[in-house]
Each structure stands twice: as C-alpha cells, then as structure tokens.
Design an enzyme around this catalytic site. Structure first.
Site, mmCIF file in Angstrom:
data_model
loop_
_atom_site.group_PDB
_atom_site.id
_atom_site.type_symbol
_atom_site.label_atom_id
_atom_site.label_comp_id
_atom_site.label_asym_id
_atom_site.label_seq_id
_atom_site.Cartn_x
_atom_site.Cartn_y
_atom_site.Cartn_z
ATOM 1 N N GLY A 166 -7.414 9.869 9.427
ATOM 2 C CA GLY A 166 -7.686 10.082 10.897
ATOM 3 C C GLY A 166 -8.533 11.323 11.113
ATOM 4 O O GLY A 166 -8.864 11.644 12.415
ATOM 5 N N LYS A 183 0.968 -1.235 0.019
ATOM 6 C CA LYS A 183 -0.002 -0.147 0.073
ATOM 7 C C LYS A 183 1.041 1.300 0.026
ATOM 8 O O LYS A 183 1.565 1.506 0.764
ATOM 9 C CB LYS A 183 -1.088 -0.165 1.271
ATOM 10 C CG LYS A 183 -1.854 1.285 1.395
ATOM 11 C CD LYS A 183 -2.630 1.374 2.771
ATOM 12 C CE LYS A 183 -3.641 2.149 2.663
ATOM 13 N NZ LYS A 183 -2.906 3.612 3.307
ATOM 14 N N ASN A 203 -8.661 2.497 9.997
ATOM 15 C CA ASN A 203 -8.052 2.253 11.490
ATOM 16 C C ASN A 203 -8.332 3.138 12.684
ATOM 17 O O ASN A 203 -8.770 2.749 13.484
ATOM 18 C CB ASN A 203 -6.380 2.540 11.197
ATOM 19 C CG ASN A 203 -5.595 2.104 12.319
ATOM 20 O OD1 ASN A 203 -4.430 2.131 12.131
ATOM 21 N ND2 ASN A 203 -6.258 1.530 13.340
ATOM 22 N N THR A 204 -8.283 4.438 12.460
ATOM 23 C CA THR A 204 -8.468 5.547 13.546
ATOM 24 C C THR A 204 -9.976 5.140 13.903
ATOM 25 O O THR A 204 -10.308 5.267 15.284
ATOM 26 C CB THR A 204 -8.215 6.783 13.179
ATOM 27 O OG1 THR A 204 -6.905 7.009 12.875
ATOM 28 C CG2 THR A 204 -8.392 7.895 14.214
ATOM 29 N N ALA A 226 -9.074 6.309 4.193
ATOM 30 C CA ALA A 226 -8.872 7.572 5.029
ATOM 31 C C ALA A 226 -10.137 8.329 5.295
ATOM 32 O O ALA A 226 -10.785 8.557 4.267
ATOM 33 C CB ALA A 226 -7.835 8.494 4.519
ATOM 34 N N GLY A 227 -10.442 8.867 6.326
ATOM 35 C CA GLY A 227 -11.592 9.770 6.565
ATOM 36 C C GLY A 227 -12.892 9.024 7.253
ATOM 37 O O GLY A 227 -13.596 9.886 7.625
#
Length: 276
Positions: free
Chosen positions: A179, A118, A227-228, A205-206
């Site tokens: 994040g 990635k 993830n976050t 992301a986001g």
C-alpha cells in the site's frame, strides 16, 4: 534499411508476444496483471475496475469478506464467476503461521477444495513487511496439506530461492511495503530473483503507478499484483486501464530486449557512407 526478412521476423515476434501466455499451476493466462478486491468504494466500482484491468487472476482476503452470501446484500464472490476469473484467496491480516494455516483451510472450504493460496504472514502492523520465520513455518504446513502456495516474501534472492526449493508454486517478492505506492525500490534484487528462479516470480505490493508495473515486467517478472494502486486512485477504472497497458508494454519491452546502458553517447545516424 531493414530487409523484408527483418520485417517478417519482427511481425513474427509481435505475433508471439500477442500469444505469449503465462502458465501457473497448469493453467495458462493471457494477462500478466493480477488485481485485488479491497479498498474500492463499492462493489460496482470493484467489478468495473477489474474488468477494465483485463486481469484473469483476482485475489481476495478471506478474513475480510463474509463467508456466507446474504440475500439482502450482493456478495463479492458472486461477481467473480469462475468461468472468467481464477480466484486467489489470501491470508492477509495474519501474523502467525497458525492463523495463516487456519485461514487457508477456511478458504479451501469456502471454494470447495480450491488449492491455490496466496500466503501472507506479516511481521509488523506499521510496515506490513513479511515475518519470514512464520512464513517458512506456514509454507511447510500448507505444502504438506496439499496447497499450491504462492508466497509473499521480501526482496531477498536467497530467501526467494529457498521458498522455491521448498516447493512453492510461485514466489511473490515485494516491490515496497504493502500500500505504500513507492514503486520498485530494489530492482537489482528483483532481477537477481528472476534470473535464478525456476518458478513464476510475481511482484507483489508497493506499486504506485503505471510506470512501476512496466518496470516489473521489464525486469522479467512473470506478472505483477496490485490493489491499492488501482483502488486508491482518483479514478480507479481509468487507472486499471492504464495498468493493463503498462503491463503489456513492459512484457513487450522485455521480449524485445533493451539496449545496454552506457556512460557515453552513441549517435543514431550511421557514420559510414558520409557524403562530406
């Protein structure tokens, strides 16, 4: 009232959705939820959340884990057996093509020839938005070295198509800054990217909550990576479970085909055959 034939058709459709596999680089996956391994409180929580998510693809930052296992401390990769997960190393934290390529080569050595990567090349420490010129440069080098590149990019449909034409295995447009938890800020561009793609599109992301994940799949994306949103939740394990259901619901809704949006009402009850 639906006929028996209609019911059978619906049952067959549900069966197809249940066996609706996502194929990437010759491997098929049932789950369309990909997860990261950072920001958890400890390794036990990481393992429990990943298991609750049902994810089969797990990404980790090569620059943020020790490259050698210690007998005193448990190692992240020891908890992710290749028989259960596809490990996806990433180049998080890289700001130049040179650093990203070096990190990818370290990952290939670490995983004994693993060629999936990635690719992230960041352009700004505050927003963590991608540096597109450096990403293009790194993509070219990694493809020449035999990597299967899954590229993190912005939500520009033209750029996404260019990465596909370069030979990327998948294109991973951001939903919002890494994040941030802002959700999909530009669904129109994401839909354009999906409609014009011949390779998997994975929103990266986001994502902040379950409804964001559902929207990504409703737009037709092949998968969503987060993830976050899970690790930073008050209860990461419960949030991982919520994300699993959200992705499944979004995919089913996409396959079902939503009604068109209208500016006026449409009665649910039929107007024909009224008694008075």
């Amino acid at each position: 009232m639906p006929s028996v034939g209609d019911n059978l058709s619906s049952m067959q459709m549900l069966k197809r959705v249940e066996t609706d596999l996502f194929t990437l680089a010759g491997h098929s996956y049932r789950s369309r939820l990909w997860v990261g391994t950072g920001k958890y409180r400890n390794l036990a929580e990481t393992k429990a959340a990943i298991r609750a998510s049902g994810a089969e693809v797990v990404t980790f930052a090569v620059r943020r884990i020790p490259l050698a296992s210690s007998k005193k401390e448990p190692h992240l990769l020891d908890s992710l057996p290749p028989s259960e997960y596809t490990l996806l190393p990433n180049t998080a934290g890289c700001y130049t093509a040179e650093d990203a390529v070096r990190t990818a080569l370290l990952a290939r050595d670490l995983l004994e020839g693993h060629d999936l990567i990635k690719l992230e090349v960041l352009g700004d420490e505050k927003t963590l938005l991608p540096h597109i010129p450096e990403t293009i440069k790194a993509t070219q080098i990694l493809l020449e070295k035999g990597f299967k590149v899954l590229v993190y990019t912005n939500d520009d449909p033209v750029m996404a198509k260019q990465f596909e034409q370069m030979g990327c295995t998948a294109v991973m447009p951001l939903a919002a800054p890494i994040g941030s938890g802002l959700g999909i800020r530009n669904p129109y561009n994401i839909r354009l990217i999906v409609e014009n793609a011949s390779v998997p599109i994975i929103v990266d992301a986001g994502v902040g909550t379950a409804s964001d994940a559902t929207i990504a799949l409703e737009l037709g994306c092949d998968a969503v990576l987060m993830n976050t949103a899970i690790a930073g939740a008050q209860n990461p394990i419960l949030m991982a479970s919520a994300m699993k259901k959200a992705v499944e619901a979004g995919r089913e809704a996409f396959c079902a085909g939503r009604i068109p949006c209208k500016r006026y009402g449409s009665a649910s009850s039929p107007e024909a055959g009224l008694f008075f």
